[in-house]
Design an enzyme around this catalytic site. Structure first.
Site, PDB file in Angstrom:
ATOM      1  CG  ASP A 150      -2.768   0.668  -3.164  1.00  0.00           C
ATOM      2  OD1 ASP A 150      -3.695   0.103  -3.786  1.00  0.00           O
ATOM      3  OD2 ASP A 150      -2.609   0.519  -1.933  1.00  0.00           O
ATOM      4  CB  THR A 158      -0.933   0.001   1.219  1.00  0.00           C
ATOM      5  OG1 THR A 158      -1.762  -1.168   1.159  1.00  0.00           O
ATOM      6  CG2 THR A 158      -1.800   1.233   1.254  1.00  0.00           C
ATOM      7  CG  ASN A 160       2.543  -1.393   3.641  1.00  0.00           C
ATOM      8  OD1 ASN A 160       2.523  -0.497   2.801  1.00  0.00           O
ATOM      9  ND2 ASN A 160       1.631  -2.348   3.675  1.00  0.00           N
ATOM     10  NE  ARG A 186      -0.682   0.864   4.467  1.00  0.00           N
ATOM     11  CZ  ARG A 186      -1.285   0.274   5.501  1.00  0.00           C
ATOM     12  NH1 ARG A 186      -1.245   0.850   6.689  1.00  0.00           N
ATOM     13  NH2 ARG A 186      -1.910  -0.879   5.362  1.00  0.00           N
ATOM     14  CG  HIS A 222      -5.823  -7.696   2.959  1.00  0.00           C
ATOM     15  ND1 HIS A 222      -4.722  -8.384   2.506  1.00  0.00           N
ATOM     16  CD2 HIS A 222      -5.526  -6.371   2.780  1.00  0.00           C
ATOM     17  CE1 HIS A 222      -3.804  -7.538   2.075  1.00  0.00           C
ATOM     18  NE2 HIS A 222      -4.272  -6.306   2.231  1.00  0.00           N
ATOM     19  CG  ASP A 272      -5.944  -3.425   0.828  1.00  0.00           C
ATOM     20  OD1 ASP A 272      -5.261  -4.082   0.035  1.00  0.00           O
ATOM     21  OD2 ASP A 272      -5.649  -3.282   2.023  1.00  0.00           O
TER      22      ASP A 272
END
EC number: 3.1.3.1
Length: 542
Positions: A330, A73, A94, A157, A289, A285
């Site tokens: 990303d 990410t 990350n 982020r 996951h 995202d």
């Protein structure tokens, strides 16, 4: 095609098509976290909202690439609005390890400010400290200080890496509400957070399953300790379940509500200079996951994302502002290996826990009769660091043994030492033709990258244990993680599709060309993408 023919007909009749040569008043830059090129194409036939507008009425680059190896990410977001690869942005992952850091915790988070006392990779002050290059908003303010920049994102982020050094407003999901940097909370943030609190106070009933999602609704239990199946869920949520809220279409909905509120409150696009609205949509995202990429959950999520973007664009349309949209991702993602095997991908497996830096370090320590952790790393792949408290001779033995042991493992595709990466030339040409070493080189930053880099074989999911709630992930150097769509839209634009490989680093120079913001040659990695269908070039407007 119909719209293109209509535009040509207008020209032949002496009627001008809508002009798109003047700088837009507002740039809307959107990142959809883990929106792979595979997912974009898989659902393209079903779009009827915002994604349909972008893919049918805009300029489409279906083969965009996050060219680097560490498809996570933070590095991915660092490329989108800087024009630079991680080798220039400094955002190699990350998390990385700084073994010379004076603090006990050597694991550095990409968006933390290590200067704050007590900072660690879990408890930190959000900061752009680690970003080594300016972002689009910084360039815009350099040329015209009247430009304003606002950021609304589902992750800190994303907000940091796309927002750059000094946006006027920067807000991100903080776990139960949107948070930001100091100062008075603006009215849009207060309103959205009030709505979130109300949503969280009540349970969430099952969402409707779109007809096209029916074939994907099938339960499967992930190996590695998972206690509940995935694949047929509809985002049922108990009251107070903020984690479930995050991994659902609700997160994108409130992020877009916040973005629209900030635009309205700040009157972005209504001033004399071009403004920038940055939106980081993170639900895709978290859904990927938590549930994988090929179940009912992802299908529902993409349909909801499409509708939410459509509503967001209609709100912008109602203002009459001349705005341009850029949407990308990303990184991509890959489904959980248990469902992959059911879909005929027989080599899809979970990673061997022995490959983690911690376990490998214990193995090497016993073999070489060395105390201490020996190796440091954030998992079973990527950057691995050799303990610096060892003597030079000991470090040499550890490095040699680690390279040999990793390379011998059947789940490992390649291992590169720091010396190999440093000696390699920077990648050239189209990113779909880069070698593995070139992809690693695009991620290398002196002082942050590891002593060696471990790359797993395709379809090896680097999650061994799933009881924590994550069943699939990304981060590999393979195209299912590297390849993302890059889409542009503006009213009056003649739509077309360009199928050749491009980079997310190309986005910055493409947008700065539209607004006449010069970029010093040699300071970025990307190149301008021509958005004009015809002999003219949008890249020549500077």
């Amino acid at each position: 095609m119909i719209k293109r023919l209509a535009a040509l007909a207008l020209l032949s009749a002496g009627i001008a098509a809508p002009a798109v040569s003047a700088p837009p008043k507002l740039i809307v830059a959107i990142s959809v976290d883990q929106f792979s090129a595979d997912i974009f194409q898989q659902y393209r036939k079903d779009y009827d909202g915002g994604l349909r507008r972008l893919s049918e009425d805009g300029v489409v680059f279906p083969a965009g690439y996050q060219g680097h190896a560490a498809t996570e990410t933070c590095p991915g977001h660092s490329t989108i609005l800087t024009g630079s690869r991680p080798s220039r942005t400094g955002i190699i992952a990350n998390n990385w390890f700084d073994l010379s850091a004076p603090r006990e915790d050597k694991n550095i988070y990409c968006s933390e400010d290590p200067r704050v006392p007590g900072s660690n990779h879990d408890t930190y002050t959000v900061s752009s400290y680690h970003l080594r290059v300016p972002a689009l908003g910084d360039h815009m303010k350099r040329v015209d200080p009247r430009s304003r920049v606002a950021v609304a994102a589902g992750k800190d982020r994303a907000a940091i890496m796309m927002g750059g050094y000094a946006p006027d407003q920067r807000w991100w999901w903080g776990g139960k509400a949107f948070v930001g940097h100091g100062g008075a909370e603006p009215a849009p943030v207060t309103a959205v957070n009030r709505g979130i609190a109300k949503d969280l106070a009540a349970p969430r009933a099952a969402r409707d399953l779109p007809r096209s999602c029916g074939s994907q609704s099938r339960a499967i239990l992930a190996a590695g300790g998972a206690t509940r199946p995935v694949g047929e869920g509809r985002f049922v949520r108990d009251a107070g379940d903020s984690r479930g809220f995050r991994a659902s279409p609700d997160l994108d909905r409130v992020t877009l509500d916040l973005a629209a509120g900030l635009r309205r409150d700040m009157r972005l696009g209504e001033g004399d200079a071009t403004d920038l609205l940055i939106v980081g949509l993170s639900a895709t995202d978290y859904v990927g996951h938590t549930y994988g990429t090929e179940g009912s959950e992802m299908c529902i999520q993409i349909h909801a994302l499409d509708r939410a973007l459509g509503e967001f664009f209609r709100t912008l349309d109602s203002t009459g502002i001349d705005y341009v949209v850029m949407l990308t991702a990303d990184h991509g993602g890959h489904d959980l290996p248990e469902r992959n095997r059911q879909h005929g991908i027989g080599d899809a497996v979970r990673v061997d826990p022995a490959l983690s830096a911690t376990e490998m370090g214990k193995t090497l320590g016993r073999r070489l009769k060395l105390a201490g952790p020996v190796l440091f790393g954030d998992g079973p792949f990527g950057d691995i660091y050799v303990d610096r408290t060892l003597t030079a001779a000991q470090r040499g033995r550890v490095l040699a043994d680690a390279v040999k042991t990793y390379r011998a493992h059947p789940q490992v595709e390649a291992v590169f030492t720091r010396d190999q990466v440093v000696a390699a030339p920077a990648p050239q040409g189209a990113p779909d033709h880069w070698s593995l070493l070139e992809r690693v080189k695009a991620s290398y930053f002196p002082g942050r990258s590891g002593d060696l880099v471990v790359l797993l074989k395709p379809r090896v999911t680097p999650i061994a244990k799933t009881e924590g709630g994550y069943v699939s992930t990304h981060g590999s150097p393979w195209d299912y993680d590297r390849k993302v769509p890059i889409l542009f839209w503006r009213k009056g634009m003649v739509p077309f599709e360009q199928p050749l490989a491009v980079e997310t680093a190309d986005i910055l120079p493409t947008l700065t060309a539209l607004i006449n913001v010069p970029i010093l040659p040699g300071t970025i990695d990307g190149r301008c993408l021509d958005l004009d269908e015809g002999e003219a070039s949008s890249c020549a407007r500077n």
